[in-house]
Design a protein around this motif. Sequence first.
Motif, PDB file in Angstrom:
ATOM      1  N   SER A   1      46.219  34.973  45.493  1.00 58.28           N
ATOM      2  CA  SER A   1      45.193  33.962  45.225  1.00 58.28           C
ATOM      3  C   SER A   1      45.830  32.628  44.837  1.00 58.28           C
ATOM      4  O   SER A   1      45.321  31.571  45.191  1.00 58.28           O
ATOM      5  CB  SER A   1      44.201  34.428  44.161  1.00 58.28           C
ATOM      6  OG  SER A   1      44.821  34.555  42.908  1.00 58.28           O
TER       7      SER A   1
ATOM      8  N   TYR B   1      54.966  31.499  44.295  1.00 55.06           N
ATOM      9  CA  TYR B   1      54.011  32.600  44.391  1.00 55.06           C
ATOM     10  C   TYR B   1      54.005  33.238  45.774  1.00 55.06           C
ATOM     11  O   TYR B   1      53.763  34.445  45.902  1.00 55.06           O
ATOM     12  CB  TYR B   1      52.612  32.171  43.939  1.00 55.06           C
ATOM     13  CG  TYR B   1      52.547  32.151  42.436  1.00 55.06           C
ATOM     14  CD1 TYR B   1      52.481  33.334  41.721  1.00 55.06           C
ATOM     15  CD2 TYR B   1      52.607  30.956  41.720  1.00 55.06           C
ATOM     16  CE1 TYR B   1      52.458  33.339  40.337  1.00 55.06           C
ATOM     17  CE2 TYR B   1      52.595  30.957  40.336  1.00 55.06           C
ATOM     18  CZ  TYR B   1      52.514  32.149  39.650  1.00 55.06           C
ATOM     19  OH  TYR B   1      52.497  32.159  38.285  1.00 55.06           O
TER      20      TYR B   1
ATOM     21  N   GLU C   1      48.507  41.288  41.750  1.00 57.48           N
ATOM     22  CA  GLU C   1      47.419  41.113  42.718  1.00 57.48           C
ATOM     23  C   GLU C   1      46.900  39.682  42.742  1.00 57.48           C
ATOM     24  O   GLU C   1      46.279  39.258  43.708  1.00 57.48           O
ATOM     25  CB  GLU C   1      46.293  42.092  42.414  1.00 57.48           C
ATOM     26  CG  GLU C   1      46.677  43.532  42.691  1.00 57.48           C
ATOM     27  CD  GLU C   1      45.671  44.545  42.187  1.00 57.48           C
ATOM     28  OE1 GLU C   1      44.620  44.149  41.630  1.00 57.48           O
ATOM     29  OE2 GLU C   1      45.944  45.747  42.338  1.00 57.48           O
ATOM     30  N   HIS C   2      47.175  38.918  41.706  1.00 53.73           N
ATOM     31  CA  HIS C   2      46.719  37.529  41.650  1.00 53.73           C
ATOM     32  C   HIS C   2      47.651  36.577  42.394  1.00 53.73           C
ATOM     33  O   HIS C   2      47.294  35.431  42.634  1.00 53.73           O
ATOM     34  CB  HIS C   2      46.578  37.070  40.191  1.00 53.73           C
ATOM     35  CG  HIS C   2      45.551  37.839  39.443  1.00 53.73           C
ATOM     36  ND1 HIS C   2      44.206  37.690  39.665  1.00 53.73           N
ATOM     37  CD2 HIS C   2      45.669  38.794  38.493  1.00 53.73           C
ATOM     38  CE1 HIS C   2      43.542  38.510  38.874  1.00 53.73           C
ATOM     39  NE2 HIS C   2      44.404  39.194  38.155  1.00 53.73           N
ATOM     40  N   TYR C   3      48.832  37.024  42.746  1.00 54.65           N
ATOM     41  CA  TYR C   3      49.803  36.139  43.390  1.00 54.65           C
ATOM     42  C   TYR C   3      49.261  35.553  44.682  1.00 54.65           C
ATOM     43  O   TYR C   3      49.424  34.366  44.947  1.00 54.65           O
ATOM     44  CB  TYR C   3      51.133  36.853  43.642  1.00 54.65           C
ATOM     45  CG  TYR C   3      51.839  37.311  42.389  1.00 54.65           C
ATOM     46  CD1 TYR C   3      51.550  36.760  41.145  1.00 54.65           C
ATOM     47  CD2 TYR C   3      52.792  38.307  42.443  1.00 54.65           C
ATOM     48  CE1 TYR C   3      52.189  37.194  39.999  1.00 54.65           C
ATOM     49  CE2 TYR C   3      53.449  38.738  41.301  1.00 54.65           C
ATOM     50  CZ  TYR C   3      53.141  38.182  40.083  1.00 54.65           C
ATOM     51  OH  TYR C   3      53.787  38.600  38.956  1.00 54.65           O
TER      52      TYR C   3
ATOM     53  N   SER D   1      48.408  44.845  38.443  1.00 64.60           N
ATOM     54  CA  SER D   1      47.152  44.089  38.435  1.00 64.60           C
ATOM     55  C   SER D   1      47.427  42.589  38.335  1.00 64.60           C
ATOM     56  O   SER D   1      46.716  41.787  38.938  1.00 64.60           O
ATOM     57  CB  SER D   1      46.223  44.555  37.315  1.00 64.60           C
ATOM     58  OG  SER D   1      46.693  44.152  36.056  1.00 64.60           O
ATOM     59  N   GLN D   2      48.465  42.212  37.599  1.00 66.80           N
ATOM     60  CA  GLN D   2      48.842  40.795  37.546  1.00 66.80           C
ATOM     61  C   GLN D   2      49.367  40.340  38.893  1.00 66.80           C
ATOM     62  O   GLN D   2      49.066  39.247  39.356  1.00 66.80           O
ATOM     63  CB  GLN D   2      49.888  40.558  36.463  1.00 66.80           C
ATOM     64  CG  GLN D   2      49.350  40.709  35.071  1.00 66.80           C
ATOM     65  CD  GLN D   2      50.437  40.622  34.021  1.00 66.80           C
ATOM     66  OE1 GLN D   2      51.614  40.757  34.300  1.00 66.80           O
ATOM     67  NE2 GLN D   2      50.023  40.405  32.785  1.00 66.80           N
TER      68      GLN D   2
END
Length: 168
Positions: free
Chosen positions: A112, A142, A108-110, A105-106
């Motif tokens: 963005s 990232y 998945e922010h990459y 879940s963390q």
Amino acid sequence: MEQSAPGRPPATEEELAFVEEAAISLERQGLFRMAGRVLAWLLICDPVEQTAGDLVEVLRASKGSVSAATRFLVPSGMVEKISRPGERRDYYRIKEGVWPVLAKSQAEHYQSFVDITEQGLRILRDAPAQRKERLRTMHDFYAWLAKEMPVLWKRWEEEQGARGTGRS
């Protein structure tokens, strides 16, 4: 105060030292210390399910601080609260398979972060290179993570499958 199960030995000083070290490490990652203590104890406790009273007793903490920690950890998905038929007490335990789920879940922010840094780089396109360097470094990092994480997850799942755990 709820008492721990009869005959259950108290935590050893070595276990409590581990809990404190782990809590400090988790605090460095953004968790408040008591949440880290509860999480660390739930990682090593026996039995795996603990009541709030058990946590208060073993961690030598106030009911309020344990309550605040569990109110944070349960919605975060790291800890689950369960009940047993015929008992009024709730029990807490580490949620099975939580670590890969949280890490994914963390991850998945990459993308963005990649998108927002690209926006910033467009805004600064005519700025001197030195001014863009911090943003470029973040973007490149990232972008690399977003590209490499699917490969890493695949490897993790393959290794777990080879070990016969079936967990991902």
